[in-house]
Scaffold this motif. Sequence first.
Motif, PDB file in Angstrom:
ATOM      1  N   SER A  66       0.829  -1.211   0.000  1.00 34.36           N
ATOM      2  CA  SER A  66       0.000   0.000   0.000  1.00 34.36           C
ATOM      3  C   SER A  66       0.862   1.259   0.000  1.00 34.36           C
ATOM      4  N   THR A  67       2.020   1.194   0.634  1.00 37.31           N
ATOM      5  CA  THR A  67       2.931   2.344   0.644  1.00 37.31           C
ATOM      6  C   THR A  67       3.411   2.669  -0.759  1.00 37.31           C
ATOM      7  N   ILE A  68       3.795   1.659  -1.502  1.00 35.92           N
ATOM      8  CA  ILE A  68       4.270   1.891  -2.871  1.00 35.92           C
ATOM      9  C   ILE A  68       3.151   2.468  -3.727  1.00 35.92           C
ATOM     10  N   GLY A  69       1.928   1.953  -3.535  1.00 33.33           N
ATOM     11  CA  GLY A  69       0.797   2.508  -4.276  1.00 33.33           C
ATOM     12  C   GLY A  69       0.541   3.961  -3.938  1.00 33.33           C
ATOM     13  N   VAL A  70       0.560   4.298  -2.656  1.00 28.37           N
ATOM     14  CA  VAL A  70       0.352   5.683  -2.226  1.00 28.37           C
ATOM     15  C   VAL A  70       1.451   6.583  -2.782  1.00 28.37           C
ATOM     16  N   LEU A  71       2.686   6.118  -2.772  1.00 28.76           N
ATOM     17  CA  LEU A  71       3.809   6.910  -3.283  1.00 28.76           C
ATOM     18  C   LEU A  71       3.623   7.240  -4.752  1.00 28.76           C
ATOM     19  N   VAL A  72       3.264   6.245  -5.548  1.00 26.41           N
ATOM     20  CA  VAL A  72       3.102   6.463  -6.991  1.00 26.41           C
ATOM     21  C   VAL A  72       1.952   7.426  -7.261  1.00 26.41           C
ATOM     22  N   VAL A  73       0.806   7.198  -6.617  1.00 28.13           N
ATOM     23  CA  VAL A  73      -0.358   8.059  -6.837  1.00 28.13           C
ATOM     24  C   VAL A  73      -0.075   9.487  -6.388  1.00 28.13           C
ATOM     25  N   TYR A  74       0.595   9.641  -5.256  1.00 34.36           N
ATOM     26  CA  TYR A  74       0.860  10.983  -4.730  1.00 34.36           C
ATOM     27  C   TYR A  74       1.783  11.765  -5.669  1.00 34.36           C
ATOM     28  N   ILE A  75       2.873  11.129  -6.115  1.00 34.62           N
ATOM     29  CA  ILE A  75       3.835  11.838  -6.961  1.00 34.62           C
ATOM     30  C   ILE A  75       3.191  12.243  -8.285  1.00 34.62           C
ATOM     31  N   ILE A  76       2.288  11.404  -8.813  1.00 32.16           N
ATOM     32  CA  ILE A  76       1.641  11.720 -10.089  1.00 32.16           C
ATOM     33  C   ILE A  76       0.643  12.863  -9.927  1.00 32.16           C
ATOM     34  N   HIS A  77      -0.183  12.823  -8.900  1.00 27.17           N
ATOM     35  CA  HIS A  77      -1.305  13.764  -8.786  1.00 27.17           C
ATOM     36  C   HIS A  77      -0.949  15.063  -8.084  1.00 27.17           C
ATOM     37  N   VAL A  78       0.168  15.114  -7.339  1.00 31.99           N
ATOM     38  CA  VAL A  78       0.485  16.352  -6.624  1.00 31.99           C
ATOM     39  C   VAL A  78       0.928  17.446  -7.587  1.00 31.99           C
ATOM     40  N   GLU A  79       1.302  17.089  -8.807  1.00 29.96           N
ATOM     41  CA  GLU A  79       1.748  18.070  -9.789  1.00 29.96           C
ATOM     42  C   GLU A  79       0.584  18.615 -10.617  1.00 29.96           C
ATOM     43  N   GLU A  80      -0.624  18.097 -10.417  1.00 31.72           N
ATOM     44  CA  GLU A  80      -1.744  18.474 -11.280  1.00 31.72           C
ATOM     45  C   GLU A  80      -2.546  19.625 -10.661  1.00 31.72           C
ATOM     46  N   SER A  81      -3.822  19.680 -10.919  1.00 32.79           N
ATOM     47  CA  SER A  81      -4.662  20.799 -10.484  1.00 32.79           C
ATOM     48  C   SER A  81      -4.806  20.824  -8.969  1.00 32.79           C
ATOM     49  N   VAL A  82      -5.393  21.914  -8.455  1.00 28.21           N
ATOM     50  CA  VAL A  82      -5.521  22.100  -7.016  1.00 28.21           C
ATOM     51  C   VAL A  82      -6.395  21.011  -6.404  1.00 28.21           C
ATOM     52  N   GLN A  83      -7.516  20.685  -7.059  1.00 27.09           N
ATOM     53  CA  GLN A  83      -8.424  19.689  -6.514  1.00 27.09           C
ATOM     54  C   GLN A  83      -7.772  18.297  -6.474  1.00 27.09           C
ATOM     55  N   THR A  84      -7.060  17.964  -7.541  1.00 30.19           N
ATOM     56  CA  THR A  84      -6.372  16.669  -7.564  1.00 30.19           C
ATOM     57  C   THR A  84      -5.274  16.608  -6.514  1.00 30.19           C
ATOM     58  N   ARG A  85      -4.584  17.711  -6.326  1.00 33.34           N
ATOM     59  CA  ARG A  85      -3.527  17.751  -5.326  1.00 33.34           C
ATOM     60  C   ARG A  85      -4.098  17.593  -3.928  1.00 33.34           C
ATOM     61  N   GLN A  86      -5.231  18.230  -3.658  1.00 34.26           N
ATOM     62  CA  GLN A  86      -5.868  18.090  -2.346  1.00 34.26           C
ATOM     63  C   GLN A  86      -6.341  16.652  -2.112  1.00 34.26           C
ATOM     64  N   SER A  87      -6.815  16.004  -3.147  1.00 34.60           N
ATOM     65  CA  SER A  87      -7.229  14.602  -3.002  1.00 34.60           C
ATOM     66  C   SER A  87      -6.032  13.711  -2.696  1.00 34.60           C
ATOM     67  N   ALA A  88      -4.899  13.984  -3.336  1.00 34.45           N
ATOM     68  CA  ALA A  88      -3.694  13.188  -3.078  1.00 34.45           C
ATOM     69  C   ALA A  88      -3.217  13.386  -1.636  1.00 34.45           C
TER      70      ALA A  88
END
Length: 589
Positions: free
Chosen positions: A309-331
Amino acid sequence: VMVEHSGLDIMCLNKYCHSSSSSSSSEHEKKIFTKLKISLTGDYPRKNAEILSGQYGINVLLIGAALMLAIAHHGPSVKEEHLLSFITCLMILQLIWMMWYILVRDRQKNLQAEKDVHATTCWIRGGLTLLALLSLIMDAFRIGYYVGYQSCVSAVLGVYPVIHATHTIAQVSLQPHFNFNKVIIFQFGVIHAVFTNLLLWCNGVMSEAEHFLNNHKRRLSALGYGNLSIVHSEPHCNCTTSACSMFSNSLYYLYPFNIEYHIFVSAMLFVMWKNIGRTIDLSSNQKRPGTKTHGLILGPILGLVALASTIGVLVVYIIHVEESVQTRQSAISMFYCYGIVMLVFMCSAGASGLLIYRANHMPMDTTKNPSRQLDTELLFGSSVGSWLMSWCSVVAVLGSNSSPPYRWTNLIYALLLVLEKYVQNLFIIESLYRQWEDGEREDPELPAAPEIFSVTSSLAPPYNGIINRAYDTPDRACVTMENEQEENGQVYRCPRKPSEVPLPVGKKVAERPSVKRQILKNITVFLIMCNISLWILPAFGCRPQYDNGLEQETFGFSIWTTVLNFAVPMNLFYRMHSVASLFEVFRRV
């Protein structure tokens, strides 16, 4: 004649005898030289030597810290090449000391060096070797980077990785040899090695933090938060090879392993320095036999789930934190929910282990052990950074005017982080100080250290506690002499015949661990995997404290980044050191 000769001898021993003044003065000088030599070697007061060498090491570290502060200002006077030159000289001095140590050790092959088994376990050497290999790969990338830009960068950038690779290989080769020598030069050499590795650790932390901070500034500028100054570290020339960008980008993925390697070595060398001149207590320095790993099911399974689960969270966070404000807040919200679940399970596991210890009423081991004492101090010391970051988050959440969707999950996560470290530290320290030997043997009547020729009373009637055919021989004088030697603590010299009963020599009977041991082992394995997971996230770029905006709104950009530059490296070290300590707990349990 004899009387007169004796009288002459007595008179010439007087200090006013002029006929032998030259010989007596030379003998006096020899005595002074001998005393001076002894005072500078084995008989020098140990505490004074510790103070002298400790002050030397601290000043070496402060010189390097002064250079790093000047480089952080990015002024024209002090550059990175000056710091690397200073650290390279320190590594060369350490290599020279290592060669001297090898020569001294080879000349004293007949002397058996004492070893602290708590600081030289196989898993410690294995982990150190793995981190060293990754550091060597990073040195290879640095050399490749220098080759591409050699026309416009300093030669120090090429010499530094070569010396660093040699330094790494030499340290790993000499690390198992923990010789408790009393020579003051040896103390200065070891403390020099300690603070050289600490400077290398600080340099890696500074480079990694600056790289992450520049990426954070780019992200904020892209999102329209302001025009922040970004430091460009690329050379002002074209690369002569096609792999320069690959080398440059790969370095920052290897920095976490290099950082952990140097702090790992620093801790081990500090234990060596504390052990200099110390007499090892043989009763507390015995290696414990490896216990069977029966019943290890739930802990590894839950640990692997946490790691996946850590590896999954890491991948999703790094991808979505660079996108829009709403996506970043979800990450960010996803990270805090994941962290809350992890910390709840870790607190529950640590508390369960403490309850088992309280129910068992096992005695505490109070013998002096520098490696165990250092483990305790490092656990407490490295917790400070994470606790500071957590309480700043609590203040920011309670005092902030904005209300993003992750506001209260951030508060719960920060409080659980404080509680988790509190419980885990207590669990690790109690595990390291508990005595498992008493009451844990299969047969309480068996002696703690069975002799070769001893058997239990259930096998046959004893003869003075020993059954052996040697007692059936008519040579009773040998038996009497042996009994006297045993009372005096001497060693047996009489020949022995084999016993009628086949006995294991110095081996414990393999037994299935108790239910409490199985539970503790599962708890330990689970905590090991969880700490590895919580190390992976910040080490490879998942740091929501930079991105959530709550703390930055309360404390300001400069103050909060300063707190993070201090707290994040400390937290990374805490997680890796907790893994090492939990491995030791697993071995003891």
